[in-house]
Structures are given as structure tokens and as C-alpha cells.
Write a protein that holds these residues in place. Structure first.
Motif, PDB file in Angstrom:
ATOM      1  N   SER A 247       0.825  -1.202   0.000  1.00  0.00           N
ATOM      2  CA  SER A 247       0.000   0.000   0.000  1.00  0.00           C
ATOM      3  C   SER A 247       0.858   1.249   0.000  1.00  0.00           C
ATOM      4  O   SER A 247       2.081   1.195   0.163  1.00  0.00           O
ATOM      5  CB  SER A 247      -0.889   0.008   1.257  1.00  0.00           C
ATOM      6  OG  SER A 247      -0.086   0.169   2.418  1.00  0.00           O
TER       7      SER A 247
ATOM      8  N   VAL B  59       0.255   5.539   1.490  1.00  0.00           N
ATOM      9  CA  VAL B  59      -0.506   6.696   1.945  1.00  0.00           C
ATOM     10  C   VAL B  59       0.199   7.926   1.404  1.00  0.00           C
ATOM     11  O   VAL B  59       1.431   7.954   1.314  1.00  0.00           O
ATOM     12  CB  VAL B  59      -0.622   6.754   3.483  1.00  0.00           C
ATOM     13  CG1 VAL B  59      -1.451   5.595   4.002  1.00  0.00           C
ATOM     14  CG2 VAL B  59       0.757   6.748   4.146  1.00  0.00           C
TER      15      VAL B  59
ATOM     16  N   ARG C  41      -0.090  12.431   0.220  1.00  0.00           N
ATOM     17  CA  ARG C  41      -0.691  13.774   0.255  1.00  0.00           C
ATOM     18  C   ARG C  41      -0.319  14.506  -1.014  1.00  0.00           C
ATOM     19  O   ARG C  41       0.817  14.420  -1.496  1.00  0.00           O
ATOM     20  CB  ARG C  41      -0.169  14.547   1.462  1.00  0.00           C
ATOM     21  CG  ARG C  41      -0.507  16.037   1.482  1.00  0.00           C
ATOM     22  CD  ARG C  41       0.127  16.707   2.682  1.00  0.00           C
ATOM     23  NE  ARG C  41      -0.019  18.173   2.661  1.00  0.00           N
ATOM     24  CZ  ARG C  41       0.870  19.008   2.172  1.00  0.00           C
ATOM     25  NH1 ARG C  41       2.004  18.548   1.632  1.00  0.00           N
ATOM     26  NH2 ARG C  41       0.665  20.317   2.200  1.00  0.00           N
TER      27      ARG C  41
ATOM     28  N   ILE D  96      -5.120   6.991   0.226  1.00  0.00           N
ATOM     29  CA  ILE D  96      -4.483   5.698   0.393  1.00  0.00           C
ATOM     30  C   ILE D  96      -4.907   4.802  -0.756  1.00  0.00           C
ATOM     31  O   ILE D  96      -6.053   4.873  -1.225  1.00  0.00           O
ATOM     32  CB  ILE D  96      -4.862   5.052   1.747  1.00  0.00           C
ATOM     33  CG1 ILE D  96      -4.282   3.631   1.852  1.00  0.00           C
ATOM     34  CG2 ILE D  96      -6.360   5.044   1.973  1.00  0.00           C
ATOM     35  CD1 ILE D  96      -4.489   2.982   3.202  1.00  0.00           C
TER      36      ILE D  96
ATOM     37  N   ALA E 278      -7.850   0.827   5.405  1.00  0.00           N
ATOM     38  CA  ALA E 278      -7.708   2.154   4.806  1.00  0.00           C
ATOM     39  C   ALA E 278      -8.432   3.217   5.621  1.00  0.00           C
ATOM     40  O   ALA E 278      -9.628   3.088   5.890  1.00  0.00           O
ATOM     41  CB  ALA E 278      -8.247   2.132   3.375  1.00  0.00           C
TER      42      ALA E 278
ATOM     43  N   THR F 125      -8.698   7.653   6.070  1.00  0.00           N
ATOM     44  CA  THR F 125      -8.339   9.022   5.723  1.00  0.00           C
ATOM     45  C   THR F 125      -9.212   9.973   6.532  1.00  0.00           C
ATOM     46  O   THR F 125     -10.308   9.623   6.961  1.00  0.00           O
ATOM     47  CB  THR F 125      -8.548   9.320   4.225  1.00  0.00           C
ATOM     48  OG1 THR F 125      -9.932   9.187   3.901  1.00  0.00           O
ATOM     49  CG2 THR F 125      -7.728   8.391   3.347  1.00  0.00           C
TER      50      THR F 125
ATOM     51  N   ALA G  46      -3.686  10.467   6.290  1.00  0.00           N
ATOM     52  CA  ALA G  46      -4.098   9.133   5.843  1.00  0.00           C
ATOM     53  C   ALA G  46      -3.254   8.093   6.555  1.00  0.00           C
ATOM     54  O   ALA G  46      -2.073   8.317   6.841  1.00  0.00           O
ATOM     55  CB  ALA G  46      -3.946   9.004   4.333  1.00  0.00           C
TER      56      ALA G  46
ATOM     57  N   ALA H 130      -2.608   3.655   6.834  1.00  0.00           N
ATOM     58  CA  ALA H 130      -2.852   2.255   6.487  1.00  0.00           C
ATOM     59  C   ALA H 130      -2.461   1.405   7.687  1.00  0.00           C
ATOM     60  O   ALA H 130      -1.366   1.551   8.225  1.00  0.00           O
ATOM     61  CB  ALA H 130      -2.030   1.843   5.264  1.00  0.00           C
TER      62      ALA H 130
ATOM     63  N   SER I  18       5.782  11.939   6.861  1.00  0.00           N
ATOM     64  CA  SER I  18       5.428  10.530   6.728  1.00  0.00           C
ATOM     65  C   SER I  18       6.180   9.700   7.759  1.00  0.00           C
ATOM     66  O   SER I  18       7.277  10.058   8.190  1.00  0.00           O
ATOM     67  CB  SER I  18       5.747  10.022   5.317  1.00  0.00           C
ATOM     68  OG  SER I  18       7.131  10.164   5.017  1.00  0.00           O
TER      69      SER I  18
END
Length: 224
Positions: A4, A6, A8, A17, A31, A33, A39, A41, A92
Motif C-alpha cells: 500500500s 498513503v 498527500r 491511500i 484504509a 483518511t 491518511a 494504512a 510521513s
């Protein structure tokens, strides 16, 4: 069983996501948000409580890194979990427990984080991050391009059967929430097809919610 990202959009502030797995209905469990927040995961022997918990911490002002650090202090069994987060400022962070399944790895940059487990190889998240970073356009287009890059880099060790993409903008509900809960074909392609159909109508569905007097018609029977 999952890979996956996530992410911006630095231009619009949208967060989103995209996720895929060999398990059914992965987006229903993994998932999360929240507009103006970020967001998340939550994957690998998934604990669905972790997504809202991390979003709650970011909503009160914690960065993605600090929210993940708070989760580590508050929650148990994190050796079995993998959690990715991106915040409203593009920060992140990733937590990957030592008991993540199979080949697992992670990669992150400004505005994006990717992770996976039971991967075909450890380079998949880096390929996802590179593709997202190099992409332009609507966040939905970029999320799908990144997932396709992850699939091309090897994806999961076995076939994937479900996928999802969720995007939050300035509203209290996701402006896009597309899922393929099970298919024997490629679920990422199924999501890409759904996005091609949904993208031109996204703004209209927002209008329908905010001001139904201005809602456009799509010519379906009874609504010509």
C-alpha cells in the motif's frame, strides 16, 4: 499479504491511500483518511483500531512520526503490525513490527509512505514511492500509478485479489472511496477502471451533497 501507500497532494492538500492484498476486502479493514488530518494504512494481521487512533493523534496536532510513536507507547502486539501514516503537512512515518509476514519492507519520502508484507521482493515499496514522487496530476491518478508500479516491481508473492483507494479533501466524508473486494483478475486494474468512471463525476457528487438544487443529471432512467 498487502502492499500500500498513503500520500498527500502538496498542491491541493488532498490525502489518500491505495492498497491491495491477496485477502478479501482489504480496504474495508486497512484504509483510513481524514480531511485536513492525514491518511493511515493499518495492515499485516490487521488491527483496525490503529488507523483511527493514529488519525486522532494527528488531528490534535501530532506529526505522523509523533503519532506513530504515541501508538507504540499505547498499543500492544505491535510486533505483528505494519502502520503507515502521512500528515497534513506531508510528514510521513512507518511502523513495521519484527513479526511482519514473509518478505516485508518499507519506504517513505515527503508526502508519501509505502509498505508491504509477503512481498515478492523487498524493492516493491521503494518502487511505489519513486513512482508517486515522479507523478503529477490528480491524487487519484498518482495513487493508481504508484500501485501499478508496485505491481510491476513484483507486488505480493502470490496473486492479489482485492484493492481499494480512498481520498479525502475538505469534507467530512471521503470524496472517493473505491473498492474491489474480490476478483480472480487484477483488482488494481479494477480500481483503475472504476476511477476512470468516477473521476469526471467526483465534483458533481460533492455538489449533490452540498446543494442538491445544483445537482447535474447523468441521464439515467428517471433522472434525464
Amino acid at each position: 499479504m498487502t502492499f500500500s501507500l498513503v500520500a498527500r497532494c502538496a498542491e491541493t492538500g488532498m490525502v489518500g491511500i491505495a492498497i491491495s492484498s491477496s485477502s478479501p476486502a482489504v480496504a474495508a479493514r486497512c484504509a483510513y483518511t481524514r480531511a485536513g488530518v492525514g491518511a493511515v494504512a493499518s495492515q499485516n494481521i490487521t488491527d483496525p483500531r490503529l488507523g483511527p487512533l493514529v488519525l486522532d493523534r494527528m488531528e490534535i496536532g501530532l506529526s505522523a512520526g509523533d503519532a506513530i510513536a504515541a501508538m507504540r507507547k499505547e498499543c500492544e502486539f505491535l510486533d505483528y503490525r505494519q502502520v503507515l501514516a502521512v500528515d497534513r503537512h506531508g510528514g510521513s512515518a512507518i511502523h513495521s513490527g519484527g513479526n511482519a509476514l514473509g518478505i516485508w519492507s518499507e519506504a517513505k519520502a515527503e508526502n508519501v509512505a509505502s509498505g508491504g508484507n509477503l512481498l515478492a521482493n523487498a524493492e516493491v515499496p521503494a518502487a511505489i514511492v519513486a513512482a508517486f514522487t515522479a507523478s503529477t496530476g490528480h491524487l487519484g491518478d498518482r495513487l493508481i500509478a504508484a500501485m501499478k508500479a508496485g505491481l510491476a516491481a513484483g507486488g505480493e508473492a502470490g496473486p492479489v485479489h482485492s484493492a481499494g483507494m480512498q481520498i479525502a479533501d475538505k469534507l467530512v466524508w471521503p470524496v472517493a472511496d473505491l473498492r474491489c473486494d474480490w476478483t480472480e483478475d487484477c483488482p488494481i486494474e479494477a480500481i483503475a477502471t472504476a476511477w476512470e468512471i468516477y473521476k469526471p463525476q467526483l465534483d458533481a457528487y460533492v455538489t449533490r451533497a452540498l446543494d442538491p438544487r445544483a445537482a447535474p443529471s447523468y441521464g439515467v432512467p428517471g433522472d434525464e
